[in-house]
Design an enzyme around this catalytic site. Structure first.
Site, PDB file in Angstrom:
ATOM      1  N   THR A  42      22.280   8.615  -6.139  1.00  0.00           N
ATOM      2  CA  THR A  42      22.955   9.447  -5.353  1.00  0.00           C
ATOM      3  C   THR A  42      22.827   8.614  -3.180  1.00  0.00           C
ATOM      4  O   THR A  42      22.203   7.420  -3.420  1.00  0.00           O
ATOM      5  CB  THR A  42      22.720  10.874  -4.138  1.00  0.00           C
ATOM      6  OG1 THR A  42      21.206  10.528  -4.445  1.00  0.00           O
ATOM      7  CG2 THR A  42      22.592  12.055  -5.144  1.00  0.00           C
ATOM      8  N   VAL A  44      22.859   8.847  -0.219  1.00  0.00           N
ATOM      9  CA  VAL A  44      22.288   8.479   0.812  1.00  0.00           C
ATOM     10  C   VAL A  44      20.967   8.193   0.966  1.00  0.00           C
ATOM     11  O   VAL A  44      20.154   7.456   1.197  1.00  0.00           O
ATOM     12  CB  VAL A  44      21.699   9.978   1.714  1.00  0.00           C
ATOM     13  CG1 VAL A  44      20.930   9.617   2.412  1.00  0.00           C
ATOM     14  CG2 VAL A  44      23.341   9.956   1.839  1.00  0.00           C
ATOM     15  N   CYS A  45      20.362   8.523  -0.719  1.00  0.00           N
ATOM     16  CA  CYS A  45      19.203   8.092  -1.448  1.00  0.00           C
ATOM     17  C   CYS A  45      19.279   6.938  -1.598  1.00  0.00           C
ATOM     18  O   CYS A  45      17.999   6.241  -0.941  1.00  0.00           O
ATOM     19  CB  CYS A  45      18.971   9.085  -2.331  1.00  0.00           C
ATOM     20  SG  CYS A  45      18.630  10.580  -2.004  1.00  0.00           S
ATOM     21  N   THR A  46      20.226   6.022  -2.083  1.00  0.00           N
ATOM     22  CA  THR A  46      20.147   4.854  -2.422  1.00  0.00           C
ATOM     23  C   THR A  46      19.768   3.933  -0.886  1.00  0.00           C
ATOM     24  O   THR A  46      18.704   2.993  -1.018  1.00  0.00           O
ATOM     25  CB  THR A  46      21.886   4.371  -3.278  1.00  0.00           C
ATOM     26  OG1 THR A  46      22.248   4.934  -4.345  1.00  0.00           O
ATOM     27  CG2 THR A  46      21.531   2.866  -2.746  1.00  0.00           C
ATOM     28  N   LEU A  49      15.990   4.474  -0.153  1.00  0.00           N
ATOM     29  CA  LEU A  49      15.283   3.527  -0.467  1.00  0.00           C
ATOM     30  C   LEU A  49      14.893   2.069  -0.548  1.00  0.00           C
ATOM     31  O   LEU A  49      14.033   1.773  -0.297  1.00  0.00           O
ATOM     32  CB  LEU A  49      15.087   4.365  -1.915  1.00  0.00           C
ATOM     33  CG  LEU A  49      15.224   5.166  -2.545  1.00  0.00           C
ATOM     34  CD1 LEU A  49      15.484   5.961  -3.953  1.00  0.00           C
ATOM     35  CD2 LEU A  49      12.896   5.310  -2.455  1.00  0.00           C
TER      36      LEU A  49
END
Ligand code: BEZ
Length: 215
Positions: A42, A44-46, A49
């Site tokens: 996804t 935003v998560c990328t 992290l």
């Protein structure tokens, strides 16, 4: 059940990108940040992290271990790690928990059914050396977190754990702090040799103590 400030952070054993981890054993007496992601692959998560991977030395300076969680399986996490490196230039350098049965997510109340029945929200737990929860944040899936703010909050948590002080609005490392109201003026003179200014009887400011001690 909701996890509240001061509660013990629930222990768990889970598969991660760095092998099986027993959370309390892995953490030891360090501080920890446990933060959840709605789903692998996804956008935003990328970005999140990658941002945390770049900030890992800043967390280490503060004796904080970082661990992420996404409910997808570990083989999916490993494939996603290649994308994270590709997009952000940062290799995933901390464990990412796989939680396909959502047992960890449920124990930390990371699933908010009125937001999503299946995906976790963006939870953050800052856990102290004593395994107690010191701070928690909840963001929706659509809003990426500000990890500089997380570092700033950890600076405040670690400072206020060691001294009878609180930090004012927008405080940053090195700025003046507030002497807690429970300390009398008489005791404040002894505890804070750099002195203090009483802007109001209940609002007394003093130089940040660990800095003042060095000068
Ligand atoms: C994201 O990580 O980009 C995301 C995940 C779920 C919903 C919206 C955005």
């Amino acid at each position: 059940m909701a996890i509240r400030l001061g509660d013990e952070a629930p222990n768990f054993t889970a598969e991660t990108t760095e092998g099986s981890i027993n959370f309390h054993e892995w953490k030891g007496s360090s501080w920890a940040v446990l933060f959840s992601h709605p789903k692998d692959f996804t956008p935003v998560c990328t970005t999140e992290l990658g941002a945390v991977a770049k900030l890992k030395p800043e967390f280490e300076k503060r004796n904080v271990k970082v661990i992420g969680l996404s409910v997808d399986p570990v083989d999916s996490h490993r494939r996603w790690a290649a994308d994270i490196q590709d997009v952000t230039g940062a290799a995933l350098n901390f464990p990412l928990i796989a939680d396909p049965d959502r047992s960890v997510a449920l124990s930390y109340d990371m699933i908010h059914p009125n937001a999503s029945e299946t995906a976790t929200v963006r939870s953050v737990f800052v856990i102290g050396g004593d395994n107690k929860v010191k701070l928690s944040l909840t963001y929706p899936a659509s809003t990426g977190r500000n990890f500089q703010e997380l570092l700033r909050s950890i600076d405040s948590l670690q400072l206020t754990a060691g001294y009878s002080v609180a930090t004012p609005a927008d405080w940053k490392q090195g700025e003046d702090v507030i002497i807690v109201p429970a300390v009398s003026d008489e005791d404040a003179k002894k505890k804070f040799p750099a002195g203090f200014v009483a802007k109001k009887p209940y609002l007394r400011v003093t130089p940040q103590p660990d800095r003042a001690a060095k000068v």
